[in-house]
Write an enzyme that holds these catalytic residues in place. Structure first.
Site, PDB file in Angstrom:
ATOM      1  N   GLY A  96     -37.258 152.848 -94.555  1.00  0.00           N
ATOM      2  CA  GLY A  96     -36.371 151.683 -94.703  1.00  0.00           C
ATOM      3  C   GLY A  96     -34.920 152.085 -94.552  1.00  0.00           C
ATOM      4  O   GLY A  96     -34.030 151.555 -95.213  1.00  0.00           O
ATOM      5  N   ASN A 127     -38.438 154.149 -99.685  1.00  0.00           N
ATOM      6  CA  ASN A 127     -37.462 153.103-100.030  1.00  0.00           C
ATOM      7  C   ASN A 127     -37.806 151.738 -99.445  1.00  0.00           C
ATOM      8  O   ASN A 127     -37.482 150.718-100.030  1.00  0.00           O
ATOM      9  CB  ASN A 127     -36.079 153.544 -99.553  1.00  0.00           C
ATOM     10  CG  ASN A 127     -35.135 152.366 -99.417  1.00  0.00           C
ATOM     11  OD1 ASN A 127     -34.553 151.897-100.404  1.00  0.00           O
ATOM     12  ND2 ASN A 127     -34.970 151.840 -98.216  1.00  0.00           N
ATOM     13  N   TYR A 164     -44.403 141.131-105.767  1.00  0.00           N
ATOM     14  CA  TYR A 164     -43.387 142.198-105.733  1.00  0.00           C
ATOM     15  C   TYR A 164     -43.392 142.997-107.043  1.00  0.00           C
ATOM     16  O   TYR A 164     -43.356 144.231-107.027  1.00  0.00           O
ATOM     17  CB  TYR A 164     -42.029 141.536-105.491  1.00  0.00           C
ATOM     18  CG  TYR A 164     -40.853 142.456-105.338  1.00  0.00           C
ATOM     19  CD1 TYR A 164     -40.616 143.125-104.140  1.00  0.00           C
ATOM     20  CD2 TYR A 164     -39.946 142.641-106.381  1.00  0.00           C
ATOM     21  CE1 TYR A 164     -39.507 143.948-103.989  1.00  0.00           C
ATOM     22  CE2 TYR A 164     -38.830 143.463-106.242  1.00  0.00           C
ATOM     23  CZ  TYR A 164     -38.621 144.115-105.042  1.00  0.00           C
ATOM     24  OH  TYR A 164     -37.515 144.930-104.907  1.00  0.00           O
ATOM     25  N   ALA A 203     -45.848 143.299-109.177  1.00  0.00           N
ATOM     26  CA  ALA A 203     -47.094 144.066-109.275  1.00  0.00           C
ATOM     27  C   ALA A 203     -46.990 145.344-108.435  1.00  0.00           C
ATOM     28  O   ALA A 203     -47.381 146.426-108.869  1.00  0.00           O
ATOM     29  CB  ALA A 203     -48.268 143.219-108.804  1.00  0.00           C
ATOM     30  N   ALA A 204     -46.440 145.209-107.228  1.00  0.00           N
ATOM     31  CA  ALA A 204     -46.295 146.386-106.357  1.00  0.00           C
ATOM     32  C   ALA A 204     -45.355 147.406-106.987  1.00  0.00           C
ATOM     33  O   ALA A 204     -45.642 148.606-106.999  1.00  0.00           O
ATOM     34  CB  ALA A 204     -45.768 145.959-104.988  1.00  0.00           C
ATOM     35  N   LYS A 205     -44.243 146.938-107.516  1.00  0.00           N
ATOM     36  CA  LYS A 205     -43.247 147.868-108.066  1.00  0.00           C
ATOM     37  C   LYS A 205     -43.725 148.480-109.386  1.00  0.00           C
ATOM     38  O   LYS A 205     -43.387 149.624-109.689  1.00  0.00           O
ATOM     39  CB  LYS A 205     -41.905 147.150-108.249  1.00  0.00           C
ATOM     40  CG  LYS A 205     -41.254 146.697-106.924  1.00  0.00           C
ATOM     41  CD  LYS A 205     -40.923 147.863-106.003  1.00  0.00           C
ATOM     42  CE  LYS A 205     -40.046 147.446-104.833  1.00  0.00           C
ATOM     43  NZ  LYS A 205     -39.784 148.560-103.911  1.00  0.00           N
TER      44      LYS A 205
HETATM   45  P1  NAP Z   1     -33.329 145.424 -97.038  1.00  0.00           P
HETATM   46  O1  NAP Z   1     -31.857 145.425 -96.858  1.00  0.00           O
HETATM   47  O2  NAP Z   1     -34.112 144.182 -96.819  1.00  0.00           O
HETATM   48  O3  NAP Z   1     -33.936 146.610 -96.162  1.00  0.00           O
HETATM   49  C1  NAP Z   1     -35.314 146.834 -96.150  1.00  0.00           C
HETATM   50  C2  NAP Z   1     -35.609 148.068 -95.330  1.00  0.00           C
HETATM   51  O4  NAP Z   1     -37.035 148.262 -95.304  1.00  0.00           O
HETATM   52  C3  NAP Z   1     -35.126 147.946 -93.908  1.00  0.00           C
HETATM   53  O5  NAP Z   1     -34.619 149.178 -93.473  1.00  0.00           O
HETATM   54  C4  NAP Z   1     -36.399 147.589 -93.159  1.00  0.00           C
HETATM   55  O6  NAP Z   1     -36.315 148.083 -91.827  1.00  0.00           O
HETATM   56  C5  NAP Z   1     -37.457 148.356 -93.953  1.00  0.00           C
HETATM   57  N1  NAP Z   1     -38.790 147.768 -93.799  1.00  0.00           N
HETATM   58  C6  NAP Z   1     -39.219 146.568 -94.239  1.00  0.00           C
HETATM   59  N2  NAP Z   1     -40.492 146.361 -93.855  1.00  0.00           N
HETATM   60  C7  NAP Z   1     -40.873 147.460 -93.165  1.00  0.00           C
HETATM   61  C8  NAP Z   1     -42.062 147.840 -92.504  1.00  0.00           C
HETATM   62  N3  NAP Z   1     -43.136 147.047 -92.468  1.00  0.00           N
HETATM   63  N4  NAP Z   1     -42.097 149.025 -91.864  1.00  0.00           N
HETATM   64  C9  NAP Z   1     -41.010 149.834 -91.871  1.00  0.00           C
HETATM   65  N5  NAP Z   1     -39.867 149.539 -92.487  1.00  0.00           N
HETATM   66  C10 NAP Z   1     -39.795 148.368 -93.121  1.00  0.00           C
HETATM   67  O7  NAP Z   1     -33.719 145.865 -98.530  1.00  0.00           O
HETATM   68  P2  NAP Z   1     -32.904 146.725 -99.616  1.00  0.00           P
HETATM   69  O8  NAP Z   1     -32.239 145.766-100.524  1.00  0.00           O
HETATM   70  O9  NAP Z   1     -32.130 147.799 -98.970  1.00  0.00           O
HETATM   71  O10 NAP Z   1     -34.139 147.333-100.424  1.00  0.00           O
HETATM   72  C11 NAP Z   1     -34.513 148.688-100.341  1.00  0.00           C
HETATM   73  C12 NAP Z   1     -35.483 148.980-101.487  1.00  0.00           C
HETATM   74  O11 NAP Z   1     -34.846 148.702-102.733  1.00  0.00           O
HETATM   75  C13 NAP Z   1     -36.727 148.098-101.451  1.00  0.00           C
HETATM   76  O12 NAP Z   1     -37.862 148.844-101.844  1.00  0.00           O
HETATM   77  C14 NAP Z   1     -36.438 147.037-102.483  1.00  0.00           C
HETATM   78  O13 NAP Z   1     -37.619 146.490-103.019  1.00  0.00           O
HETATM   79  C15 NAP Z   1     -35.644 147.821-103.496  1.00  0.00           C
HETATM   80  N6  NAP Z   1     -34.787 147.004-104.353  1.00  0.00           N
HETATM   81  C16 NAP Z   1     -33.740 146.301-103.835  1.00  0.00           C
HETATM   82  C17 NAP Z   1     -32.947 145.537-104.693  1.00  0.00           C
HETATM   83  C18 NAP Z   1     -31.777 144.758-104.206  1.00  0.00           C
HETATM   84  O14 NAP Z   1     -31.177 144.048-105.032  1.00  0.00           O
HETATM   85  N7  NAP Z   1     -31.388 144.823-102.959  1.00  0.00           N
HETATM   86  C19 NAP Z   1     -33.260 145.494-106.059  1.00  0.00           C
HETATM   87  C20 NAP Z   1     -34.324 146.215-106.539  1.00  0.00           C
HETATM   88  C21 NAP Z   1     -35.084 146.987-105.680  1.00  0.00           C
HETATM   89  P3  NAP Z   1     -36.812 147.327 -90.507  1.00  0.00           P
HETATM   90  O15 NAP Z   1     -36.638 145.861 -90.733  1.00  0.00           O
HETATM   91  O16 NAP Z   1     -35.938 147.910 -89.443  1.00  0.00           O
HETATM   92  O17 NAP Z   1     -38.238 147.742 -90.371  1.00  0.00           O
END
Ligand code: NAP
Length: 244
Positions: free
Chosen positions: A10, A87, A152, A154-156
């Site tokens: 990611g 990630n 979400y 459940a996964a986390k």
């Molecule tokens: P984001 O901006 O939506 O980015 C998600 C990333 O995951 C992108 O690089 C996307 O790349 C990649 N991705 C998604 N589906 C994929 C797939 N099937 N195969 C390969 N890559 C995939 O999300 P983020 O906010 O940076 O979140 C990153 C992590 O932090 C996640 O695990 C999220 O659950 C966690 N998190 C985020 C927050 C928040 O407030 N933002 C809070 C708690 C936890 P492509 O689209 O290029 O594939």
């Protein structure tokens, strides 16, 4: 490869992109993974311009066989695999009574099953190198649960059990495994929040602001360090003091 090799999933945008840049700054060779090739290319160019070392691989993490191949091929190409940052994550939110089986399965597949497969594939090269740092990106939703996020959360939450099990199985061989659980971070994932929502959310956060991807990257850098070998099986919540 002399440098420690780190896979970051990611990494095309958001938190993963910041983690990739931070680990490269820390002197790691980063293998950036996501689906969007253009964004990965631009990341690799930015890291190279900054004097760091990065290559990238496109992979759809929903495809378990592709995840297995990816990790094996990276370890083989570089002759080592030291750091694995799982990630990548997606949301498909909906209230429990309206959530479809498909939305549940899709989120579990990308956010949990792919992490299991990546950890399993990474175990061999890490054990061979007698060193490993697995950092899985969870969420406060996985610790507390959240309305509209049964899939979400459940996964986390599952990610925490998986990580602690990996920590116990591999701990005596120099491999640590930890979870970083972010609160609200400004990325595409939270882009549905308008300025007013952000203001309201910030009022509930002790430090008075939403997080930025670099806040999470700093925690990952800490847990991925060589001298973090005595920290394992932990959930490091990085939420600016959300529940205080
Ligand atoms: P984001 O901006 O939506 O980015 C998600 C990333 O995951 C992108 O690089 C996307 O790349 C990649 N991705 C998604 N589906 C994929 C797939 N099937 N195969 C390969 N890559 C995939 O999300 P983020 O906010 O940076 O979140 C990153 C992590 O932090 C996640 O695990 C999220 O659950 C966690 N998190 C985020 C927050 C928040 O407030 N933002 C809070 C708690 C936890 P492509 O689209 O290029 O594939």
């Amino acid at each position: 490869m002399d440098k420690r090799v780190a896979i970051v999933t990611g990494a095309s945008r958001g938190i993963g992109r910041a983690i990739a840049k931070r680990l490269a700054k820390d002197g790691r060779h980063v293998v950036a993974v996501a689906r969007n090739e253009e964004q990965l290319k631009s990341l690799a160019a930015e890291i190279a311009a900054d004097g760091g070392s990065c290559d990238f691989r496109t992979c759809d993490l929903a495809d378990g066989a592709a995840v297995q191949r990816l990790v094996e091929e990276v370890a083989e190409k570089h002759g080592r695999l030291d750091i694995l940052v799982n990630n990548a994550g997606i949301t498909k939110d909906g209230l429990l009574m309206r959530m479809s089986d498909q939305d549940f399965d899709d989120v579990l597949n990308v956010n949990l099953r792919s992490v299991f497969i990546a950890c399993r594939a990474a175990a061999r090269p890490m054990l061979r190198g007698k060193f490993g740092r697995v950092v899985n990106i969870g969420s406060v939703s996985g610790v507390e649960g959240n309305k509209g996020q049964a899939n979400y959360s459940a996964a986390k939450a599952g990610l925490i059990g998986l990580t602690k099990s990996v920590a116990k199985e591999l701990g005596a061989k120099g491999v640590t495994a930890n979870v970083v659980a972010p609160g609200f971070v400004e990325t595409d994932m939270t882009s549905f929040l308008g300025p007013e929502d952000k203001k309201k959310v910030s009022e509930h956060i002790t430090v008075g602001r939403l997080g930025v991807p670099e806040d999470i990257a700093a925690a990952v850098s800490y847990l991925a360090a060589d001298d973090a070998g005595y920290i394992t099986g932990q959930v490091l919540v990085v939420d600016g003091g959300l529940p205080m």
